[in-house]
Write a protein that holds these residues in place. Structure first.
Motif, PDB file in Angstrom:
ATOM      1  N   THR A   8       0.646  -1.121  -0.007  1.00 15.66           N
ATOM      2  CA  THR A   8       0.004  -0.187   0.115  1.00 15.66           C
ATOM      3  C   THR A   8       1.041   1.317  -0.131  1.00 15.66           C
ATOM      4  OG1 THR A   8      -1.735  -1.059   1.155  1.00 15.66           O
ATOM      5  CG2 THR A   8      -1.785   1.206   1.137  1.00 15.66           C
ATOM      6  N   LEU A   9       1.916   1.368   0.883  1.00 20.01           N
ATOM      7  CA  LEU A   9       2.809   2.368   0.886  1.00 20.01           C
ATOM      8  C   LEU A   9       3.468   2.450  -0.366  1.00 20.01           C
ATOM      9  CD1 LEU A   9       4.169   2.255   4.591  1.00 20.01           C
ATOM     10  CD2 LEU A   9       2.630   3.946   3.427  1.00 20.01           C
ATOM     11  N   ALA A  10       3.823   1.427  -1.024  1.00 20.31           N
ATOM     12  CA  ALA A  10       4.606   1.421  -2.375  1.00 20.31           C
ATOM     13  C   ALA A  10       3.725   2.111  -3.459  1.00 20.31           C
ATOM     14  CB  ALA A  10       4.926   0.161  -2.794  1.00 20.31           C
ATOM     15  N   MET A  11       2.340   1.683  -3.608  1.00 19.47           N
ATOM     16  CA  MET A  11       1.370   2.168  -4.264  1.00 19.47           C
ATOM     17  C   MET A  11       1.175   3.908  -4.170  1.00 19.47           C
ATOM     18  SD  MET A  11      -1.038  -0.971  -4.557  1.00 19.47           S
ATOM     19  CE  MET A  11      -2.444  -0.217  -5.090  1.00 19.47           C
ATOM     20  N   VAL A  12       1.227   4.159  -2.916  1.00 20.77           N
ATOM     21  CA  VAL A  12       0.732   5.699  -2.270  1.00 20.77           C
ATOM     22  C   VAL A  12       2.211   6.506  -2.931  1.00 20.77           C
ATOM     23  CG1 VAL A  12       0.620   7.314  -0.441  1.00 20.77           C
ATOM     24  CG2 VAL A  12      -0.976   5.359  -0.607  1.00 20.77           C
ATOM     25  N   THR A  13       3.007   5.828  -2.682  1.00 19.76           N
ATOM     26  CA  THR A  13       4.485   6.455  -3.229  1.00 19.76           C
ATOM     27  C   THR A  13       4.561   6.718  -4.718  1.00 19.76           C
ATOM     28  OG1 THR A  13       5.562   5.759  -1.267  1.00 19.76           O
ATOM     29  CG2 THR A  13       7.119   6.538  -3.123  1.00 19.76           C
ATOM     30  N   ALA A  14       4.148   5.806  -5.379  1.00 21.16           N
ATOM     31  CA  ALA A  14       4.103   5.806  -6.883  1.00 21.16           C
ATOM     32  C   ALA A  14       3.035   6.904  -7.169  1.00 21.16           C
ATOM     33  CB  ALA A  14       3.769   4.412  -7.473  1.00 21.16           C
ATOM     34  N   ALA A  15       1.980   6.818  -6.500  1.00 20.27           N
ATOM     35  CA  ALA A  15       0.897   7.927  -7.067  1.00 20.27           C
ATOM     36  C   ALA A  15       1.414   9.275  -6.812  1.00 20.27           C
ATOM     37  CB  ALA A  15      -0.271   7.625  -6.321  1.00 20.27           C
ATOM     38  N   GLY A  16       2.310   9.599  -5.604  1.00 14.22           N
ATOM     39  CA  GLY A  16       2.638  10.600  -5.323  1.00 14.22           C
ATOM     40  C   GLY A  16       3.581  11.248  -6.378  1.00 14.22           C
ATOM     41  N   LEU A  17       4.597  10.325  -6.762  1.00 10.64           N
ATOM     42  CA  LEU A  17       5.569  10.765  -7.632  1.00 10.64           C
ATOM     43  C   LEU A  17       4.693  11.050  -9.080  1.00 10.64           C
ATOM     44  CD1 LEU A  17       8.291   8.002  -7.154  1.00 10.64           C
ATOM     45  CD2 LEU A  17       8.487  10.337  -6.595  1.00 10.64           C
ATOM     46  N   LEU A  18       3.877  10.341  -9.531  1.00  7.49           N
ATOM     47  CA  LEU A  18       3.029  10.717 -10.662  1.00  7.49           C
ATOM     48  C   LEU A  18       2.319  11.971 -10.541  1.00  7.49           C
ATOM     49  CD1 LEU A  18       1.778   7.299 -11.814  1.00  7.49           C
ATOM     50  CD2 LEU A  18       3.411   8.540 -12.987  1.00  7.49           C
ATOM     51  N   THR A  19       2.028  12.453  -9.117  1.00  9.05           N
ATOM     52  CA  THR A  19       1.221  13.749  -9.028  1.00  9.05           C
ATOM     53  C   THR A  19       2.390  14.899  -8.982  1.00  9.05           C
ATOM     54  OG1 THR A  19      -0.359  12.491  -7.680  1.00  9.05           O
ATOM     55  CG2 THR A  19       0.019  14.934  -7.324  1.00  9.05           C
ATOM     56  N   LEU A  20       3.663  14.607  -8.540  1.00  7.81           N
ATOM     57  CA  LEU A  20       4.495  15.724  -8.725  1.00  7.81           C
ATOM     58  C   LEU A  20       4.823  15.944 -10.265  1.00  7.81           C
ATOM     59  CD1 LEU A  20       6.974  14.535  -5.468  1.00  7.81           C
ATOM     60  CD2 LEU A  20       5.361  16.683  -5.992  1.00  7.81           C
ATOM     61  N   VAL A  21       4.963  14.826 -10.821  1.00  6.86           N
ATOM     62  CA  VAL A  21       5.042  15.041 -12.340  1.00  6.86           C
ATOM     63  C   VAL A  21       3.898  16.192 -12.804  1.00  6.86           C
ATOM     64  CG1 VAL A  21       4.961  14.250 -14.768  1.00  6.86           C
ATOM     65  CG2 VAL A  21       6.264  12.906 -12.643  1.00  6.86           C
ATOM     66  N   ARG A  22       2.727  15.787 -12.319  1.00  6.14           N
ATOM     67  CA  ARG A  22       1.746  16.609 -12.937  1.00  6.14           C
ATOM     68  C   ARG A  22       1.755  18.199 -12.288  1.00  6.14           C
ATOM     69  NH1 ARG A  22      -0.612  17.508 -16.919  1.00  6.14           N
ATOM     70  NH2 ARG A  22      -1.053  15.261 -17.210  1.00  6.14           N
ATOM     71  N   VAL A  23       2.164  18.162 -11.018  1.00  2.00           N
ATOM     72  CA  VAL A  23       2.334  19.552 -10.497  1.00  2.00           C
ATOM     73  C   VAL A  23       3.566  20.342 -11.371  1.00  2.00           C
ATOM     74  CG1 VAL A  23       3.519  21.036  -8.556  1.00  2.00           C
ATOM     75  CG2 VAL A  23       1.827  19.112  -8.178  1.00  2.00           C
ATOM     76  N   VAL A  24       4.548  19.613 -11.567  1.00  2.00           N
ATOM     77  CA  VAL A  24       5.589  20.390 -12.274  1.00  2.00           C
ATOM     78  C   VAL A  24       5.325  20.622 -14.064  1.00  2.00           C
ATOM     79  CG1 VAL A  24       8.108  19.975 -13.428  1.00  2.00           C
ATOM     80  CG2 VAL A  24       7.466  19.582 -10.854  1.00  2.00           C
ATOM     81  N   ARG A  25       4.685  19.619 -14.623  1.00  2.00           N
ATOM     82  CA  ARG A  25       4.344  19.732 -16.083  1.00  2.00           C
ATOM     83  C   ARG A  25       2.928  20.168 -16.346  1.00  2.00           C
ATOM     84  NH1 ARG A  25       5.461  14.717 -19.410  1.00  2.00           N
ATOM     85  NH2 ARG A  25       4.909  16.334 -20.862  1.00  2.00           N
ATOM     86  N   GLY A  26       2.221  20.138 -15.433  1.00  4.00           N
ATOM     87  CA  GLY A  26       0.614  20.506 -15.681  1.00  4.00           C
ATOM     88  C   GLY A  26       0.326  21.749 -16.530  1.00  4.00           C
ATOM     89  N   PRO A  27      -0.348  21.512 -17.565  1.00  2.00           N
ATOM     90  CA  PRO A  27      -0.553  22.647 -18.695  1.00  2.00           C
ATOM     91  C   PRO A  27      -1.201  23.851 -18.238  1.00  2.00           C
ATOM     92  CG  PRO A  27      -2.004  20.771 -19.071  1.00  2.00           C
ATOM     93  CD  PRO A  27      -1.258  20.480 -17.768  1.00  2.00           C
ATOM     94  N   SER A  28      -2.031  23.704 -17.341  1.00  2.00           N
ATOM     95  CA  SER A  28      -2.507  24.956 -16.570  1.00  2.00           C
ATOM     96  C   SER A  28      -2.322  24.958 -15.016  1.00  2.00           C
ATOM     97  CB  SER A  28      -4.036  25.138 -16.889  1.00  2.00           C
ATOM     98  OG  SER A  28      -4.664  24.166 -16.098  1.00  2.00           O
ATOM     99  N   GLU A  29      -2.579  26.411 -14.621  1.00  2.00           N
ATOM    100  CA  GLU A  29      -2.695  26.457 -13.171  1.00  2.00           C
ATOM    101  C   GLU A  29      -3.571  25.794 -12.302  1.00  2.00           C
ATOM    102  OE1 GLU A  29      -3.235  30.620 -12.844  1.00  2.00           O
ATOM    103  OE2 GLU A  29      -0.989  31.154 -13.665  1.00  2.00           O
ATOM    104  N   LEU A  30      -4.780  25.480 -12.727  1.00  2.00           N
ATOM    105  CA  LEU A  30      -5.704  24.829 -12.434  1.00  2.00           C
ATOM    106  C   LEU A  30      -5.337  23.294 -12.215  1.00  2.00           C
ATOM    107  CD1 LEU A  30      -8.625  24.813 -11.056  1.00  2.00           C
ATOM    108  CD2 LEU A  30      -9.389  24.519 -13.138  1.00  2.00           C
ATOM    109  N   ASP A  31      -4.696  22.513 -13.049  1.00  2.00           N
ATOM    110  CA  ASP A  31      -4.061  21.310 -13.135  1.00  2.00           C
ATOM    111  C   ASP A  31      -2.955  21.034 -11.900  1.00  2.00           C
ATOM    112  OD1 ASP A  31      -5.512  20.324 -15.124  1.00  2.00           O
ATOM    113  OD2 ASP A  31      -4.085  20.820 -16.614  1.00  2.00           O
TER     114      ASP A  31
END
Length: 128
Positions: A8-31
């Motif tokens: 469970t912690l490994a899956m949450v960590t993977a989701a967190g890393l993917l979310t950080l990618v969206r924070v950095v690359r997100g096309p808009s401020e709302l994303d």
């Protein structure tokens, strides 16, 4: 049961890393704002799994306060998006023509404060 917590912690960590990618690359401020809200939910989830693994409830106050801060942040971001209006599409990035000097960008706080006055004013109702 330790295996379930680890997976469970490994899956949450993977989701967190993917979310950080969206924070950095997100096309808009709302994303980016939505990705930050998801990141807060993932932090609460990870702490909840850790509380369950340790079987001690001393982190429950931390869970409540982080969840409340995440909700307040999401509500504030939604308010700012409402004040600013729908996002305008950005033109594709290209080098500006040599004849046009670069223009300064508008100041963000002044746009924010000018929009607050509209939402605070009372509207005349029946009988006023």
């Amino acid at each position: 049961m330790q295996v379930v917590y680890t997976i469970t912690l490994a899956m949450v960590t993977a989701a967190g890393l993917l979310t950080l990618v969206r924070v950095v690359r997100g096309p808009s401020e709302l994303d980016r704002v939505v990705a930050l809200d998801v990141l807060v939910v993932l932090i609460v989830t990870a702490v909840t799994v850790e509380v369950a693994r340790l079987q001690e409830g001393f982190n429950l106050a931390l869970l409540g306060s982080v969840a409340l801060l995440g909700f307040l942040g999401a509500a504030t971001a939604a308010r700012l998006v409402e004040l600013r209006g729908p996002p305008t599409p950005r033109p594709p990035r290209s080098s500006p023509p040599a004849s046009d000097p670069p223009r300064p960008s508008p100041r963000w706080p002044s746009r924010l404060w000018s929009g607050l006055g509209r939402s605070v004013r009372r509207r005349p109702g029946p009988g006023r």
